[in-house]
Design a protein around this motif. Structure first.
Motif, mmCIF file in Angstrom:
data_model
loop_
_atom_site.group_PDB
_atom_site.id
_atom_site.type_symbol
_atom_site.label_atom_id
_atom_site.label_comp_id
_atom_site.label_asym_id
_atom_site.label_seq_id
_atom_site.Cartn_x
_atom_site.Cartn_y
_atom_site.Cartn_z
ATOM 1 N N GLY A 147 -3.056 7.899 -112.807
ATOM 2 C CA GLY A 147 -1.986 7.768 -113.783
ATOM 3 C C GLY A 147 -1.452 6.352 -113.786
ATOM 4 O O GLY A 147 -1.381 5.687 -112.750
ATOM 5 N N PHE A 148 -1.107 5.860 -114.995
ATOM 6 C CA PHE A 148 -0.582 4.500 -115.120
ATOM 7 C C PHE A 148 0.533 4.510 -116.160
ATOM 8 O O PHE A 148 0.444 5.184 -117.191
ATOM 9 N N CYS A 149 1.595 3.780 -115.846
ATOM 10 C CA CYS A 149 2.683 3.666 -116.814
ATOM 11 C C CYS A 149 3.405 2.348 -116.613
ATOM 12 O O CYS A 149 3.304 1.711 -115.563
ATOM 13 N N VAL A 150 4.104 1.932 -117.649
ATOM 14 C CA VAL A 150 5.017 0.790 -117.581
ATOM 15 C C VAL A 150 6.400 1.311 -117.924
ATOM 16 O O VAL A 150 6.589 1.987 -118.950
ATOM 17 N N SER A 193 13.351 -7.689 -106.553
ATOM 18 C CA SER A 193 12.759 -8.497 -105.476
ATOM 19 C C SER A 193 11.422 -9.118 -105.871
ATOM 20 O O SER A 193 11.030 -10.156 -105.326
ATOM 21 N N GLY A 194 10.699 -8.480 -106.781
ATOM 22 C CA GLY A 194 9.367 -8.952 -107.135
ATOM 23 C C GLY A 194 8.313 -8.616 -106.107
ATOM 24 O O GLY A 194 7.163 -9.054 -106.227
ATOM 25 N N VAL A 195 8.680 -7.823 -105.086
ATOM 26 C CA VAL A 195 7.742 -7.476 -104.017
ATOM 27 C C VAL A 195 7.054 -6.152 -104.351
ATOM 28 O O VAL A 195 7.729 -5.128 -104.513
ATOM 29 N N PRO A 196 5.708 -6.137 -104.495
ATOM 30 C CA PRO A 196 5.007 -4.879 -104.783
ATOM 31 C C PRO A 196 5.139 -3.916 -103.592
ATOM 32 O O PRO A 196 5.308 -4.338 -102.451
ATOM 33 N N ALA A 218 1.687 2.966 -106.341
ATOM 34 C CA ALA A 218 1.776 1.518 -106.162
ATOM 35 C C ALA A 218 2.551 0.977 -107.352
ATOM 36 O O ALA A 218 2.322 1.393 -108.491
ATOM 37 N N ALA A 219 3.494 0.062 -107.098
ATOM 38 C CA ALA A 219 4.332 -0.463 -108.174
ATOM 39 C C ALA A 219 4.472 -1.974 -108.019
ATOM 40 O O ALA A 219 4.562 -2.490 -106.906
ATOM 41 N N PHE A 220 4.485 -2.699 -109.167
ATOM 42 C CA PHE A 220 4.687 -4.140 -109.150
ATOM 43 C C PHE A 220 5.446 -4.548 -110.403
ATOM 44 O O PHE A 220 5.444 -3.834 -111.424
ATOM 45 N N ARG A 221 6.104 -5.689 -110.318
ATOM 46 C CA ARG A 221 6.923 -6.172 -111.437
ATOM 47 C C ARG A 221 6.048 -6.783 -112.521
ATOM 48 O O ARG A 221 5.076 -7.482 -112.240
ATOM 49 N N VAL A 222 6.386 -6.523 -113.775
ATOM 50 C CA VAL A 222 5.732 -7.153 -114.919
ATOM 51 C C VAL A 222 6.502 -8.429 -115.240
ATOM 52 O O VAL A 222 7.699 -8.384 -115.526
ATOM 53 N N GLU A 223 5.812 -9.573 -115.169
ATOM 54 C CA GLU A 223 6.477 -10.859 -115.417
ATOM 55 C C GLU A 223 6.549 -11.144 -116.919
ATOM 56 O O GLU A 223 5.713 -10.674 -117.682
ATOM 57 N N PRO A 224 7.568 -11.910 -117.377
ATOM 58 C CA PRO A 224 8.669 -12.442 -116.577
ATOM 59 C C PRO A 224 9.696 -11.357 -116.280
ATOM 60 O O PRO A 224 9.712 -10.311 -116.920
ATOM 61 N N VAL A 225 10.576 -11.668 -115.328
ATOM 62 C CA VAL A 225 11.539 -10.671 -114.892
ATOM 63 C C VAL A 225 12.481 -10.265 -116.013
ATOM 64 O O VAL A 225 13.034 -9.160 -116.031
ATOM 65 N N GLU A 226 12.650 -11.165 -117.034
ATOM 66 C CA GLU A 226 13.550 -10.844 -118.137
ATOM 67 C C GLU A 226 13.086 -9.636 -118.946
ATOM 68 O O GLU A 226 13.871 -9.020 -119.675
ATOM 69 N N PHE A 273 -0.628 5.507 -109.976
ATOM 70 C CA PHE A 273 -0.448 6.591 -109.017
ATOM 71 C C PHE A 273 -1.533 7.645 -109.181
ATOM 72 O O PHE A 273 -2.242 7.695 -110.202
ATOM 73 N N GLN A 274 -1.657 8.490 -108.154
ATOM 74 C CA GLN A 274 -2.584 9.615 -108.220
ATOM 75 C C GLN A 274 -2.000 10.808 -107.460
ATOM 76 O O GLN A 274 -1.187 10.661 -106.545
ATOM 77 N N ASP A 275 -2.423 11.977 -107.865
ATOM 78 C CA ASP A 275 -1.978 13.230 -107.266
ATOM 79 C C ASP A 275 -2.739 13.462 -105.955
ATOM 80 O O ASP A 275 -3.957 13.615 -105.955
ATOM 81 N N VAL A 276 -1.997 13.475 -104.830
ATOM 82 C CA VAL A 276 -2.622 13.697 -103.525
ATOM 83 C C VAL A 276 -2.027 14.949 -102.879
ATOM 84 O O VAL A 276 -1.936 15.051 -101.653
#
Length: 705
Positions: free
Chosen positions: A189-192, A250-253, A270-278, A286-289
């Protein structure tokens, strides 16, 4: 030419161009305007002058087309778009300047000349501005321009070329197609998500702006695009917001695992910031475990269960060994004291006989000597009573067992007890209905009850309550396995309870030792409880002490039921199957002693209940607040800190419908009448069998509100 453009009225000549006239602009100054359809600038109308001035002053590319031929005037920023068409395009008809695109734009121009504004974005055109045709894209606005009479005389165009942008987009396309293919086909699964401000504060909510088809397959929630997390999963939204907001700020994945409670799915994310922060966006993969998590959890539970069972077996062995050591100690001390008592009795017999002979033969007429002899005789009688107690403890006293109705025996002791207790002690007897007979020496049982009552009196120097209670009891294998020399079966219980000073655990372990006493010198021999212990053991029974400092003490005597005896007041009870739970009911066990709490947890688990545990009232209330599924609180009455009464009050205040079953080593009547619990609260006395626990828990749960 455009036929519907009105003819420009002929204006009177202006002698000279005034400063600030648009024709004096450097770009326009070198053009022979008189040779164009626009004519001498001195004759330009006010609307034309104003429009031209606006175009010349603008920093963005603009042009104006005026009059029947739509003659062009434009500013410097527009020159780059004309290429080689400049400067010939100044004053030339619009159609001749842009003849190659005329068929594409003439319809839009007619709309503007008809008084309708026109706006186009990234319109593709094939232009010839550098000697060759080439594709170009433009975004523009056509605005009609009117004369003093309100008639449309021309149009003004604001335009910016977007060729580079479009080409980049056609290129910011191959990557998009590749991404789209990956986006739609991956199993994960993927989302923004995009953070928004909400009623809970800045960045307190987020909305799903993008989600692939595998999102629903892994999370179990379809159609999430456009949904806010606080609307999707309101009960757990705060936790998700906090995790992803930290990533955004924080910008930290991060990588983590978490349960999506709404669907019961366990997710690896797993999550990470989409740049730019604005942009305030975070991407999540993610996946179903769930299956793997359940397998791991089952393995952990299996390991925990094995470890717990090993620990329980070790604890059981330690308790059994301790009970065996205690039994062996009592046996050894009993043999020693029994031998001493026998020898001492022999010596006392010689002393008593000698005193009798001395008084009879030699001192009958000597009053002073007889007084000394009588004093010695009293001392030997007390010594004889002492040896009797020693013999009782060593289980060597002569017993005369018979069928005993303990209810009648206790009732017959009322006057003796009241006389022995004094006016400051309130006495209550609670006699069990349908009480079985026991096989015991009634005189020794009476003596044991009296000994316990006297001890209780001494523990209440300022007054209190003494409760004597009888009941039928069953000691099962689970309980007797930890008690050396005690056999499972049916017993008659006689309990003596007080509201006195209580005992410490250390005192309880030594309470039955001969000559052990906590009383000051001269107030006790330390043989009262020893005599009770010896009598009960010699009668094949069991004795147990329950006590709490500043709360009181209960001593329970269990004597074997006499079978095949006529019990006129016994009502036979049909044997019913042990009631079990269906595994959906949750019981909270509250007990400060870990070993006792562990035993209760294991017993309730064995009966099919889901079990939570707490070591005190405060911890119990926290669990009650956070676990609405709790159906029953099973709690000890006397605990440090919050006692049973306070816990019951708090439970009733927070969740009036929640059932409560209390347990205690004291008898029910002793506890309730001492004010520890409110009347009507359910109570199960210790020790209890698994059958008794099953029946009482089931009865309380099934009882109507």
């Amino acid at each position: 030419m455009i036929d519907n453009v009105p003819q420009t009225p002929v204006l009177p000549a202006v002698p000279a161009l005034l400063p600030g006239h648009p024709a004096l602009h450097p770009l326009l100054r070198g053009t022979d305007w008189a040779a164009t359809a626009l004519g001498d600038p001195a004759r330009w109308s006010a609307p034309l002058r104003t429009t031209v001035q606006t175009v010349m002053d603008s920093v963005m590319p603009m042009w104006v087309a005026w009059g029947p031929q739509l003659s062009m005037l434009y500013n410097e920023p527009y020159i780059a778009m004309l290429g080689a068409k400049h400067p010939a395009a100044l004053g030339a008809p619009l159609q001749s300047v842009w003849s190659e695109v005329w068929s594409d734009v003439s319809g839009l121009i007619n709309e503007a000349l008809a008084g309708q504004g026109v706006h186009r974005e990234n319109m593709p055109l094939q232009v010839n501005r550098n000697g060759r045709e080439e594709p170009a894209w433009f975004s523009f606005i056509y605005t009609p321009v009117r004369d003093e009479a309100g008639a449309v005389q021309g149009m003004v165009c604001s335009v910016w070329e977007t060729t580079d942008k479009v080409l980049r987009l056609q290129q910011l396309d191959d990557s998009e197609r590749q991404f789209q293919t990956l986006f739609e086909r991956i199993d994960e699964g993927f989302c923004v998500i995009e953070f928004i401000d909400g009623p809970h504060g800045p960045l307190s909510d987020y909305v799903h702006v993008l989600a692939n088809p595998a999102y629903a397959a892994n999370a179990g929630i379809p159609n999430v695009v456009g949904q806010k997390v606080r609307e999707m999963v309101p009960a757990e939204a705060e936790g998700w917001v906090e995790i992803y907001r930290n990533v955004l700020l924080s910008g930290v994945p991060i990588r983590f695992e978490r349960e999506l409670e709404r669907t019961g799915r366990y997710l690896e994310l797993a999550a990470f910031r989409v740049e730019p922060v604005e942009r305030r966006q975070v991407a999540v993969l993610f996946q179903d475990v769930t299956q793997r998590h359940r397998t791991d959890q089952a393995l952990r539970e299996l390991n925990d269960t094995l470890e717990r069972r090993v620990q329980e077996e070790l604890d059981h062995r330690l308790r059994t060994e301790e009970a065996l050591r205690q039994s062996q100690k009592m046996e050894a001390v009993g043999q020693l004291t029994g031998g001493i008592a026998h020898d001492f009795n022999n010596m006392l017999a010689v002393v008593v006989s000698s005193l009798d002979l001395l008084a009879r033969k030699y001192l009958r007429d000597d009053a002073l000597a007889m007084r000394y002899v009588d004093s010695a005789r009293n001392a030997t009688r007390r010594a004889a009573q002492l040896t009797q107690r020693l013999l009782a403890f060593s289980r060597q006293q002569p017993l005369k067992p018979e069928a005993v109705n303990a209810n009648r025996l206790v009732a017959g002791m009322s006057d003796l007890l009241r006389h022995s207790m004094g006016g400051a002690i309130e006495i209550e007897t609670v006699l069990g209905g349908g009480l079985w007979r026991t096989h015991a020496d009634p005189n020794q049982l009476e003596n044991a009850i009296l000994n316990l009552s006297v001890n209780a009196r001494d523990a209440m120097p300022d007054g209190g309550r003494l409760t004597i209670e009888t009941a039928n009891a069953h000691l099962d294998e689970r309980y007797t396995s930890e008690q050396v020399g005690v056999f499972p079966g049916q017993y008659v219980m006689v309990a003596v309870s007080d509201t006195g000073s209580g005992m410490t655990p250390e005192v309880i372990t030594r309470a039955f030792d001969p000559f052990f006493t906590t009383k000051e010198v001269g107030r006790g021999t330390g043989l009262g409880l020893s005599q009770v212990y010896g009598f009960v053991k010699q009668s094949g029974g069991h004795v147990r002490i329950y006590s709490e400092l500043a709360q009181g003490t209960t001593v329970k005597i269990y004597l074997p039921r006499l079978l095949n005896a006529p019990d006129e007041d016994v009502t036979p009870v049909a044997s019913l199957p042990m009631p079990l739970s269906d595994g959906q009911e949750t019981v909270l066990v509250v007990e400060d002693e870990e070993s006792v709490r562990r035993s209760s947890v294991d017993a309730l688990t064995e009966l099919g209940y889901r079990v939570l545990e707490a070591s005190g009232g405060e911890a119990a209330l926290k669990l009650i607040d956070s676990h609405p599924e709790i159906a029953l609180v099973f709690a000890d009455v006397v605990m440090p800190g919050m006692n049973g009464r306070k816990l019951a009050e708090e439970v009733r205040r927070r969740r009036p419908a929640l059932k409560v079953l209390f347990t205690t080593g004291y008898t029910r009547n002793a506890v309730v009448h001492n004010g520890v619990l409110d009347a009507g609260v359910e109570l199960l006395g210790k020790p209890f069998t698994l059958d008794e626990l099953a029946a009482r828990v089931r009865a309380v749960l099934d009882k109507g509100d």
